[in-house]
Design a protein around this motif. Structure first.
Motif, PDB file in Angstrom:
ATOM      1  N   ALA A 173      42.339 -14.777   5.424  1.00 50.44           N
ATOM      2  CA  ALA A 173      42.374 -14.361   4.024  1.00 50.44           C
ATOM      3  C   ALA A 173      43.138 -15.353   3.160  1.00 50.44           C
ATOM      4  CB  ALA A 173      42.993 -12.970   3.915  1.00 50.44           C
ATOM      5  N   LEU A 174      44.301 -15.820   3.637  1.00 53.65           N
ATOM      6  CA  LEU A 174      45.112 -16.735   2.844  1.00 53.65           C
ATOM      7  C   LEU A 174      44.426 -18.088   2.650  1.00 53.65           C
ATOM      8  CD1 LEU A 174      48.692 -15.984   4.239  1.00 53.65           C
ATOM      9  CD2 LEU A 174      47.738 -15.344   2.011  1.00 53.65           C
ATOM     10  N   LEU A 175      43.742 -18.567   3.689  1.00 50.35           N
ATOM     11  CA  LEU A 175      43.036 -19.841   3.560  1.00 50.35           C
ATOM     12  C   LEU A 175      41.950 -19.761   2.492  1.00 50.35           C
ATOM     13  CD1 LEU A 175      42.640 -21.060   7.259  1.00 50.35           C
ATOM     14  CD2 LEU A 175      43.931 -22.175   5.434  1.00 50.35           C
ATOM     15  N   ALA A 233      33.344 -16.902 -11.393  1.00 46.83           N
ATOM     16  CA  ALA A 233      32.709 -15.898 -10.531  1.00 46.83           C
ATOM     17  C   ALA A 233      32.678 -16.368  -9.084  1.00 46.83           C
ATOM     18  CB  ALA A 233      31.293 -15.611 -11.028  1.00 46.83           C
ATOM     19  N   THR A 234      32.460 -17.668  -8.858  1.00 43.09           N
ATOM     20  CA  THR A 234      32.443 -18.203  -7.492  1.00 43.09           C
ATOM     21  C   THR A 234      33.843 -18.198  -6.893  1.00 43.09           C
ATOM     22  OG1 THR A 234      30.604 -19.633  -8.160  1.00 43.09           O
ATOM     23  CG2 THR A 234      31.666 -20.115  -6.064  1.00 43.09           C
ATOM     24  N   ARG A 235      34.846 -18.472  -7.714  1.00 42.59           N
ATOM     25  CA  ARG A 235      36.231 -18.405  -7.228  1.00 42.59           C
ATOM     26  C   ARG A 235      36.570 -16.979  -6.782  1.00 42.59           C
ATOM     27  NH1 ARG A 235      39.685 -22.668  -8.465  1.00 42.59           N
ATOM     28  NH2 ARG A 235      38.843 -24.276  -9.839  1.00 42.59           N
ATOM     29  N   ILE A 236      36.199 -16.007  -7.609  1.00 41.48           N
ATOM     30  CA  ILE A 236      36.474 -14.612  -7.255  1.00 41.48           C
ATOM     31  C   ILE A 236      35.730 -14.233  -5.979  1.00 41.48           C
ATOM     32  CG2 ILE A 236      36.192 -12.221  -8.019  1.00 41.48           C
ATOM     33  CD1 ILE A 236      36.556 -13.210 -10.884  1.00 41.48           C
ATOM     34  N   THR A 237      34.469 -14.661  -5.867  1.00 41.20           N
ATOM     35  CA  THR A 237      33.683 -14.354  -4.667  1.00 41.20           C
ATOM     36  C   THR A 237      34.307 -14.987  -3.436  1.00 41.20           C
ATOM     37  OG1 THR A 237      31.645 -14.228  -5.970  1.00 41.20           O
ATOM     38  CG2 THR A 237      31.413 -14.567  -3.607  1.00 41.20           C
ATOM     39  N   THR A 238      34.804 -16.215  -3.562  1.00 39.50           N
ATOM     40  CA  THR A 238      35.449 -16.884  -2.433  1.00 39.50           C
ATOM     41  C   THR A 238      36.687 -16.117  -1.972  1.00 39.50           C
ATOM     42  OG1 THR A 238      34.667 -19.030  -3.259  1.00 39.50           O
ATOM     43  CG2 THR A 238      36.448 -19.061  -1.649  1.00 39.50           C
ATOM     44  N   ALA A 239      37.498 -15.672  -2.941  1.00 38.89           N
ATOM     45  CA  ALA A 239      38.697 -14.915  -2.593  1.00 38.89           C
ATOM     46  C   ALA A 239      38.346 -13.573  -1.958  1.00 38.89           C
ATOM     47  CB  ALA A 239      39.553 -14.705  -3.842  1.00 38.89           C
ATOM     48  N   VAL A 240      37.346 -12.883  -2.522  1.00 39.02           N
ATOM     49  CA  VAL A 240      36.927 -11.592  -1.956  1.00 39.02           C
ATOM     50  C   VAL A 240      36.352 -11.778  -0.562  1.00 39.02           C
ATOM     51  CG1 VAL A 240      35.333  -9.657  -2.245  1.00 39.02           C
ATOM     52  CG2 VAL A 240      36.578 -10.549  -4.220  1.00 39.02           C
ATOM     53  N   LEU A 241      35.590 -12.870  -0.366  1.00 33.24           N
ATOM     54  CA  LEU A 241      35.052 -13.158   0.969  1.00 33.24           C
ATOM     55  C   LEU A 241      36.181 -13.355   1.973  1.00 33.24           C
ATOM     56  CD1 LEU A 241      32.694 -13.858   2.865  1.00 33.24           C
ATOM     57  CD2 LEU A 241      32.863 -16.223   2.044  1.00 33.24           C
ATOM     58  N   GLY A 242      37.256 -14.025   1.544  1.00 32.64           N
ATOM     59  CA  GLY A 242      38.402 -14.197   2.437  1.00 32.64           C
ATOM     60  C   GLY A 242      39.036 -12.876   2.818  1.00 32.64           C
ATOM     61  N   VAL A 243      39.195 -11.991   1.835  1.00 36.29           N
ATOM     62  CA  VAL A 243      39.767 -10.666   2.118  1.00 36.29           C
ATOM     63  C   VAL A 243      38.858  -9.897   3.079  1.00 36.29           C
ATOM     64  CG1 VAL A 243      40.402  -8.447   1.099  1.00 36.29           C
ATOM     65  CG2 VAL A 243      40.994 -10.574  -0.070  1.00 36.29           C
TER      66      VAL A 243
END
Length: 278
Positions: free
Chosen positions: A256-258, A157-167
């Protein structure tokens, strides 16, 4: 029986103290004060020149506070005011009043006051909370090293949140420099609704505090570079020529990519130290 209860309470207190990394808490306070003061100062400078470029900076300020709270929990802190230290409450309230008061002075004064005064809110924050961190570091100089628990893996869930935060941060860069009061107000409204909705997930692995609890250096590094890129783009939009769309697209894609890349990194295997193995 009463003596046994008192001894057990003291033992529990000692076990809790061994789980609190006082040095890490002190360094966290100093670092958070420095980073927050930079964002606050950038926010004020951008606000003076171009209020249409402040939305991403406001979002960074809110997320910074949540990440800091999560890091404190990781180091064993309980977020409550010590009963025996009423001075802490007085100090915190006085510091908040000074920062907010100086900010509203800039906001309400014609022409936003003298230009040099834009440094004051951030300087107050840095000196106040940074000084508090130095005091904590000084008091922790003779304390024993905290017991390091095994590192928890980054939850899905934290990985998904990190990716969504980047987007989201990448998309937010596209709003920098948008002209028009109506569009600016709509962007601000959508931003705040997203933040408020996210705060309801505080106690979950998808909440903003979970970033501070579980992030490691790759995620913090990606977020730091993203913050620097957004601050640079906001200041350039406010004090330079109008930022071209390809530049904003490039910065947004970088951010976003970072963040997405840091979320997808495989978990490093933790090799226990010699004393841990024993």
């Amino acid at each position: 029986m009463a003596r046994l209860y008192l001894d057990e309470a003291e033992a529990v207190e000692q076990r809790r103290e061994r789980r609190i990394d006082r040095r890490a808490v002190a360094w966290q306070t100093i670092l958070a004060a420095a980073v927050t003061s930079v964002v606050v100062t950038a926010y004020i400078f951008v606000f003076r020149a171009d209020s249409s470029a402040i939305q991403p900076l406001l979002f960074l300020l809110i997320i910074m506070s949540q990440i800091s709270a999560g890091m404190g929990e990781r180091h064993g802190l309980l977020w409550r005011t010590p009963r025996s230290k009423s001075w802490y409450t007085v100090f915190t309230v006085a510091l908040a009043v000074a920062v907010i008061g100086s900010f509203f002075f800039i906001l309400l004064t014609p022409d936003h006051g003298p230009f040099w005064f834009s440094w004051v809110p951030g300087a107050i924050f840095l000196i106040g909370f940074g000084g508090l961190g130095l005091v904590q570091l000084w008091k922790a100089r003779g304390s024993e090293r905290a017991v390091r628990e095994s590192r928890e893996p980054l939850p899905l869930a934290t990985r998904i949140t990190t990716a969504v935060l980047g987007v989201f941060l990448g998309a937010a860069t596209l709003s920098i420099g948008i002209r028009g009061d109506l569009i600016t107000s709509l962007v601000m409204l959508v931003l705040m609704l997203i933040v408020v909705g996210w705060l309801f997930a505080w106690m979950t692995d998808a909440g903003p505090a979970a970033l501070g609890r579980y992030w490691r250096w790759p995620q913090f590094g990606a977020y730091g570079v993203s913050m620097a890129a957004i601050i640079w783009l906001s200041l350039r939009s406010a004090y330079g020529d109008e930022v071209a769309l390809p530049v904003k697209l490039g910065v947004g894609a970088l951010v976003a990519l970072l963040m997405i890349g840091s979320a997808l990194l495989p978990e490093q295997k933790h090799v226990p130290a010699a004393n841990e193995a024993r």
